[in-house]
Design a protein around this motif. Structure first.
Motif, short mmCIF file in Angstrom:
data_model
loop_
_atom_site.label_atom_id
_atom_site.label_comp_id
_atom_site.label_asym_id
_atom_site.label_seq_id
_atom_site.Cartn_x
_atom_site.Cartn_y
_atom_site.Cartn_z
N MET A 1 0.73 -1.24 0.06
CA MET A 1 -0.14 0.11 0.17
C MET A 1 0.98 1.31 0.05
O MET A 1 2.14 1.52 0.69
N LYS A 2 0.46 2.43 -0.82
CA LYS A 2 1.35 3.32 -0.91
C LYS A 2 1.24 4.24 0.30
O LYS A 2 0.07 4.29 1.04
N GLN A 3 2.53 4.64 0.85
CA GLN A 3 2.34 5.54 1.95
C GLN A 3 1.87 6.90 1.85
O GLN A 3 2.08 7.38 0.80
N SER A 4 1.37 7.41 2.80
CA SER A 4 0.55 8.59 2.81
C SER A 4 1.51 9.85 3.43
O SER A 4 1.47 10.99 3.00
N ILE A 5 2.27 9.42 4.31
CA ILE A 5 3.06 10.32 5.10
C ILE A 5 4.51 10.07 5.03
O ILE A 5 4.86 8.71 5.07
N LEU A 6 5.43 10.78 5.45
CA LEU A 6 6.78 10.08 5.81
C LEU A 6 7.40 11.17 6.77
O LEU A 6 7.26 12.30 6.78
N LYS A 7 8.30 10.71 7.63
CA LYS A 7 9.04 11.05 8.82
C LYS A 7 10.54 11.16 8.22
O LYS A 7 10.97 9.95 7.98
N VAL A 8 11.03 12.16 7.89
CA VAL A 8 12.26 12.04 7.06
C VAL A 8 13.42 11.42 8.00
O VAL A 8 14.45 11.02 7.46
N HIS A 9 13.56 12.07 9.25
CA HIS A 9 14.61 11.79 10.12
C HIS A 9 13.96 11.54 11.32
O HIS A 9 12.94 12.03 11.78
N LYS A 28 -1.23 6.82 8.87
CA LYS A 28 -0.48 6.06 9.54
C LYS A 28 0.88 6.00 9.09
O LYS A 28 0.99 5.93 7.98
N TYR A 29 1.76 5.92 10.00
CA TYR A 29 3.13 5.72 9.48
C TYR A 29 3.95 4.84 10.73
O TYR A 29 4.13 5.27 11.96
N GLU A 30 4.67 3.82 10.39
CA GLU A 30 5.44 2.91 10.96
C GLU A 30 4.42 2.70 12.47
O GLU A 30 4.78 2.72 13.60
N ASP A 31 3.08 2.18 12.03
CA ASP A 31 2.20 1.69 13.03
C ASP A 31 1.77 2.80 13.95
O ASP A 31 1.12 2.34 14.93
N VAL A 32 2.08 4.25 13.87
CA VAL A 32 1.39 5.26 14.59
C VAL A 32 0.43 5.73 13.79
O VAL A 32 0.75 6.12 12.56
N LEU A 33 -0.74 6.26 14.59
CA LEU A 33 -1.75 6.90 13.78
C LEU A 33 -1.63 8.72 13.98
O LEU A 33 -1.40 8.97 15.23
N TYR A 34 -2.13 9.32 12.98
CA TYR A 34 -1.97 10.67 13.28
C TYR A 34 -3.28 11.01 12.60
O TYR A 34 -3.47 10.81 11.51
N LYS A 35 -3.74 12.33 13.02
CA LYS A 35 -4.83 12.79 12.72
C LYS A 35 -4.45 14.49 12.52
O LYS A 35 -4.11 15.12 13.26
N VAL A 36 -4.74 14.58 11.19
CA VAL A 36 -4.42 15.90 10.80
C VAL A 36 -5.76 16.90 10.96
O VAL A 36 -6.91 16.62 10.76
N THR A 37 -5.54 18.27 11.53
CA THR A 37 -6.62 19.01 11.95
C THR A 37 -6.97 20.03 10.73
O THR A 37 -8.09 20.49 10.72
N GLU A 38 -6.39 20.19 9.75
CA GLU A 38 -6.72 20.87 8.48
C GLU A 38 -6.26 20.30 7.37
O GLU A 38 -5.63 19.08 7.17
N PHE A 39 -6.66 20.80 6.24
CA PHE A 39 -6.10 20.37 4.90
C PHE A 39 -4.69 20.42 4.72
O PHE A 39 -4.27 21.46 5.08
N ILE A 40 -3.90 19.46 4.31
CA ILE A 40 -2.57 19.61 4.19
C ILE A 40 -2.22 19.11 2.76
O ILE A 40 -2.36 17.89 2.46
N PRO A 41 -1.63 20.21 2.13
CA PRO A 41 -1.38 19.89 0.53
C PRO A 41 -0.10 18.74 0.42
O PRO A 41 0.61 18.80 1.48
N ALA A 42 -0.30 18.08 -0.57
CA ALA A 42 1.10 17.05 -0.65
C ALA A 42 2.17 17.97 -0.84
O ALA A 42 2.39 19.06 -1.27
N LYS A 43 3.27 17.42 -0.22
CA LYS A 43 4.55 18.16 -0.15
C LYS A 43 4.78 18.83 1.00
O LYS A 43 5.84 19.29 1.53
#
Length: 550
Positions: A1-9, A28-43
């Motif tokens: 499944m394509k990743q939606s978010i990334l933690k660079v470091h 979700k990233y590395e088994d941790v869930l995150y909820k965004v509070t507003e629209f986050i554009p790609a990049k």
């Protein structure tokens, strides 16, 4: 499944959106869930946890900004709530325990290049026509018009056909709307005429606005840059036009040539207009000597050469929020591979190293290199501040729109182009690369000024990453355009050469992309692949006048 978010470091307190994220979406990233509070554009980036006003913003493991107001967990980072900030730097402890990548797949490979008397090897074979001063630009352009098409280096462009169709419509008295909207034939580019000199890739005409006026240091720097092009392994020889009275004297050019190649033996024809007298006499002499030089240049043929004869210039332009996580790290790995093979790479654009200075200082092989880098970058930053600007004003509107909202964010990603190898030398513009390994070269962040400088210092291939799309090329060196995302690669396919959007989409790793790019570089260096900038005749050449250019 394509990743939606990334933690660079691992130490970062922000996450990168790899696609548009909707308000209240849970990712979700590395088994941790995150909820965004507003629209986050790609990049763009959002906070992992609530960041109070005045908090440090960490990305790539370094300080990239300070919050100006509280950002809730899942909130968007923008120019309204964070400002540029970067860590200070000192000449410090060296970290030279570099783990070289495995290069066993390339150790016996070669490329087919043009061998020069000084031991260098070109990836192309050009003749140059160069003015010593802007007063000679018109004469250079006259020579260009006289020589390019008759020698088989011109090509009838599709736009000429389209223009003629539209002109015929105008002659027939059509309306404005008909000119704007009537369908016309698109056609295709015409084929090139057979070349008179098949072993010569082209004759290039380098006009510029320097050589007189300004300060004498500008003229000396210009002569150094021109000497770098004349002695470049991709150049067989040159015709130089001088007015005679300019600051950039031929004697200075000859001194700069001798610095770079003490045994210089290429054909070099210098014509002084004030000595020859009539323009017609000068231009006839220039035509005769240029054709004589081309006869000599045509005697060169491609022959096998080891990969350590490749010098790569590293450049980025029209950067986006994916540049620092796809294309730049990919060519950073390519850089490490080439260094491990004994080749050279050039990392430039000093305004785009803001915030990562300490990392580069720690990678310098000795104290003198660290001190020179520190002095050059501090002096550059000080001059920018004295002019009422600063490195923090480097990101362009396009950068900011695509998530590079502080110079430190942009710089931390840009520096990834240099890989992880030790810094073997630090050069001031327009000095020549003489050592294998990673070289730092003081240039502006301006795409064309920096690319022009890297080639003048000896790069015989340039890797140019872009997230927004830029056509930048160079008159004598292939500039490989590397897209950071697949959308750009498909949308501007006519000027892109390589796609690293595959990294974002999870189709390949940074290492795999870097290896693929090295294989591509070998083909380009051998003349097997013509990059888009070359096929389009994108011959960008802008000397740096050492003023404040970000």
């Amino acid at each position: 499944m394509k990743q939606s978010i990334l933690k660079v470091h691992p130490n970062d307190n922000v996450l990168v959106a790899l696609r548009d994220l909707q308000a209240d979406e849970i990712v979700k990233y590395e088994d941790v869930l995150y909820k965004v509070t507003e629209f986050i554009p790609a990049k763009h980036k959002f906070a992992i946890n609530t960041l109070p006003a005045g908090a440090n913003v960490i990305m790539y493991g370094v300080l990239v900004g300070k919050t100006q107001s509280e950002i809730p967990a899942g909130g968007l980072l923008s120019t309204k709530n964070i400002k540029h900030a970067a860590s200070g730097f000192l000449t410090g402890e060296k970290h030279l325990n570099w783990k070289q990548p495995d290069v066993s797949n390339w150790k016996d490979k070669t490329f087919n290049g043009f061998h020069r008397a000084d031991g260098s090897v070109g990836t192309a074979n050009y003749w140059l026509v160069i003015p010593m001063v802007f007063c000679e630009n018109r004469n250079v352009e006259v020579l260009q018009e006289a020589l390019v098409k008759p020698l088989g280096y011109g090509r009838k462009k599709v736009y000429e056909t389209q223009a003629q169709q539209l002109i015929n419509m105008v002659k027939n008295g059509v309306s404005v709307d008909e000119v704007l909207f009537t369908e016309i034939e698109t056609g295709t580019d015409g084929e090139k005429s057979p070349k008179v000199f098949p072993n010569v890739d082209g004759i290039k005409f380098l006009t510029h606005e320097g050589g007189c006026g300004g300060i004498r240091q500008d003229s000396v720097a210009l002569c150094g840059l021109l000497a770098g092009y004349i002695t470049h392994p991709n150049v067989a020889g040159a015709t130089v036009l001088s007015l005679g009275c300019q600051n950039a004297q031929v004697s200075i050019l000859q001194e700069e040539i001798a610095k770079r190649d003490p045994n210089f033996s290429k054909p070099l024809y210098v014509i002084d207009q004030q000595k020859t007298g009539k323009e017609s006499v000068m231009l006839e002499q220039a035509l005769r000597q240029t054709l004589a030089g081309l006869i000599q240049a045509n005697q060169n043929e491609r022959k096998p050469a080891p990969l350590n004869k490749i010098t790569i210039g590293l450049e980025c332009g029209g950067s986006d929020g994916f540049s620092g996580i796809s294309a730049n790290p990919a060519i950073g790995y390519t850089s490490d591979l080439l260094v491990a093979l004994g080749g050279s790479v050039i990392l430039a654009e000093f305004p785009e190293l803001c915030g990562v200075e300490q990392n580069l200082i720690d990678r310098c092989v000795d104290e003198s290199k660290a001190e020179r880098f520190t002095n050059l970058i501090r002096t550059y930053a000080q001059r920018a501040e004295e002019a009422g600007s600063g490195f923090d004003m480097n990101p362009s509107p396009g950068n900011i729109k695509d998530g590079l909202i502080t110079d430190a964010i942009k710089s931390a990603g840009a520096a990834k182009k240099g890989g992880t190898s030790p810094v073997v030398d630090v050069l001031d513009y327009p000095e020549k690369v003489t050592k294998p390994g990673l070289n730092l070269l003081c240039t502006p962040g301006n795409d064309v000024e920096s690319t022009t400088a890297e080639v003048g210092s000896g790069a015989n291939v340039v890797l140019f990453t872009t997230g927004l799309g830029t056509p930048t090329g160079n008159p004598i060196v292939p500039v490989v355009k590397i897209a950071t995302n697949t959308s750009l690669y498909n949308r501007m396919s006519d000027i892109m050469d390589v796609n690293t959007g595959t990294i974002i989409e999870g189709e390949e790793t940074i290492q795999q992309a870097g290896e693929r790019i090295l294989d591509y570089v070998i083909k380009v260096a051998s003349g097997e692949v013509e990059v888009a900038a070359v096929s389009h005749g994108q011959d960008d050449f802008i000397p740096w006048k050492r003023g404040v250019s970000l």
